[in-house]
Design a protein around this motif. Structure first.
Motif, mmCIF file in Angstrom:
data_model
loop_
_atom_site.group_PDB
_atom_site.id
_atom_site.type_symbol
_atom_site.label_atom_id
_atom_site.label_comp_id
_atom_site.label_asym_id
_atom_site.label_seq_id
_atom_site.Cartn_x
_atom_site.Cartn_y
_atom_site.Cartn_z
ATOM 1 N N ILE A 1 7.351 -6.220 -1.811
ATOM 2 C CA ILE A 1 6.848 -4.867 -1.559
ATOM 3 C C ILE A 1 6.631 -4.646 -0.059
ATOM 4 N N LEU A 2 5.931 -5.565 0.539
ATOM 5 C CA LEU A 2 5.605 -5.398 1.961
ATOM 6 C C LEU A 2 6.855 -5.446 2.833
ATOM 7 N N SER A 3 7.820 -6.237 2.436
ATOM 8 C CA SER A 3 9.068 -6.290 3.207
ATOM 9 C C SER A 3 9.790 -4.956 3.155
ATOM 10 N N LEU A 4 9.832 -4.381 1.987
ATOM 11 C CA LEU A 4 10.475 -3.070 1.850
ATOM 12 C C LEU A 4 9.769 -2.047 2.734
ATOM 13 N N LEU A 5 8.457 -2.044 2.675
ATOM 14 C CA LEU A 5 7.699 -1.071 3.467
ATOM 15 C C LEU A 5 7.907 -1.316 4.959
ATOM 16 N N ALA A 6 7.947 -2.574 5.325
ATOM 17 C CA ALA A 6 8.096 -2.898 6.748
ATOM 18 C C ALA A 6 9.458 -2.431 7.264
ATOM 19 N N LEU A 7 10.466 -2.605 6.466
ATOM 20 C CA LEU A 7 11.802 -2.188 6.890
ATOM 21 C C LEU A 7 11.946 -0.671 6.880
ATOM 22 N N GLN A 8 11.088 -0.036 6.114
ATOM 23 C CA GLN A 8 11.176 1.414 5.994
ATOM 24 C C GLN A 8 10.513 2.113 7.163
ATOM 25 N N ASP A 9 9.645 1.363 7.842
ATOM 26 C CA ASP A 9 9.078 1.855 9.094
ATOM 27 C C ASP A 9 8.411 3.226 8.992
ATOM 28 N N GLY A 10 7.416 3.313 8.150
ATOM 29 C CA GLY A 10 6.626 4.541 8.115
ATOM 30 C C GLY A 10 6.992 5.500 6.999
#
Lengths: 135, 135
Positions: free
Chosen positions: B12-21
């Motif tokens: 989950i956090l990886s997806l959010l991190a790559l999504q950048d905001g």
DNA sequence: CATACTGTAACAAAAATAATTACAGTACAA
DNA sequence: TTGTACTGTAATTATTTTTGTTACAGTATG
């Protein structure tokens, strides 16, 4: 690792180490741990497979350490009871997602690293040291 | 720790991190991990409680990191999903046995030490570093 | 040969984990 | 102001893991 196996195995080995060669029965050990003798025998069976314990069958039988307590490290016990990666299992993510496709590979590396750190710590303590605490 | 929570949370956090905001919906995230959206929302709820994620309700809502990926360490994730001692639970041994009476005390110390070693390793990697592997 | 053990399997029970369903609450946007 | 698309959460069920129990054959001892 949400189970009792490490605690149980360490308990068994501690009893044997303190007994210094005397055979202990699964019944006696079970009484100390407060669990079922058959569970103890199962755990002993596993520790035997890993070369930490020797057993003698028949009347007057029981178990004893397969080697001196100074040659058994807590990491050996960990390895004997280890089943899953220390940080848990992995999902089976969607291979069509760029993250999903790769994450398990990276997780495996991470899990291995983390486990190495843990095992390195356990490798610092011998069973003989551990049981010195019981006086 | 024989569960999927660390893997799920890191995903989950990886997806959010790559999504950048950009906000990501639980449905989308669930699709990537290949699990049920309600499970994702539960895990997000936990990560939010630990200050790692922020969510927006309503239409067009979703989740995003609560802070830069460079300020999230893998140890934070571990702490968020941690429930039991890393080496497992303890028995409730016979208090009339000299070992049984004391072992849990010593186990606790050992478990804490081992866990410290693990966490120290996880504290070395930031989420931002972890996701660099996905290119 | 009776006794006291181990070894192991088969089964049952309990606990932990994950999945599913449902729906109230919230925000946006037409 | 209403339909739509989300989240948050609880309740329930299903699944898997873990532990406990029972049973009994095999083995060693005296």
């Amino acid at each position: 690792m949400n189970n009792l196996r490490f605690a149980t195995s360490l308990h068994i080995l501690s009893l044997l180490a303190l007994q210094d060669g005397e055979l202990l029965s699964s019944e006696y050990i079970a009484g100390s741990i407060n669990i079922n003798p058959a569970v103890v025998r199962k755990e002993i069976s596993n520790l035997r497979d890993h070369g930490l314990i020797e057993s003698k069958e028949g009347k007057g039988g029981g178990s004893t350490l397969a080697k001196p307590a100074g040659k058994i490290w807590l990491s050996d016990i960990y390895n004997a009871v280890r089943q899953a990666p220390i940080l848990g299992r992995s999902n089976e993510p969607n291979p069509e997602c760029i993250i999903g496709r790769q994450i398990n590979k990276h997780l495996q590396v991470l899990y291995a690293d983390a486990e190495d750190a843990l095992v390195a710590r356990l490798r610092k303590t011998q069973l003989s040291e551990f049981i010195k605490q019981f006086v």
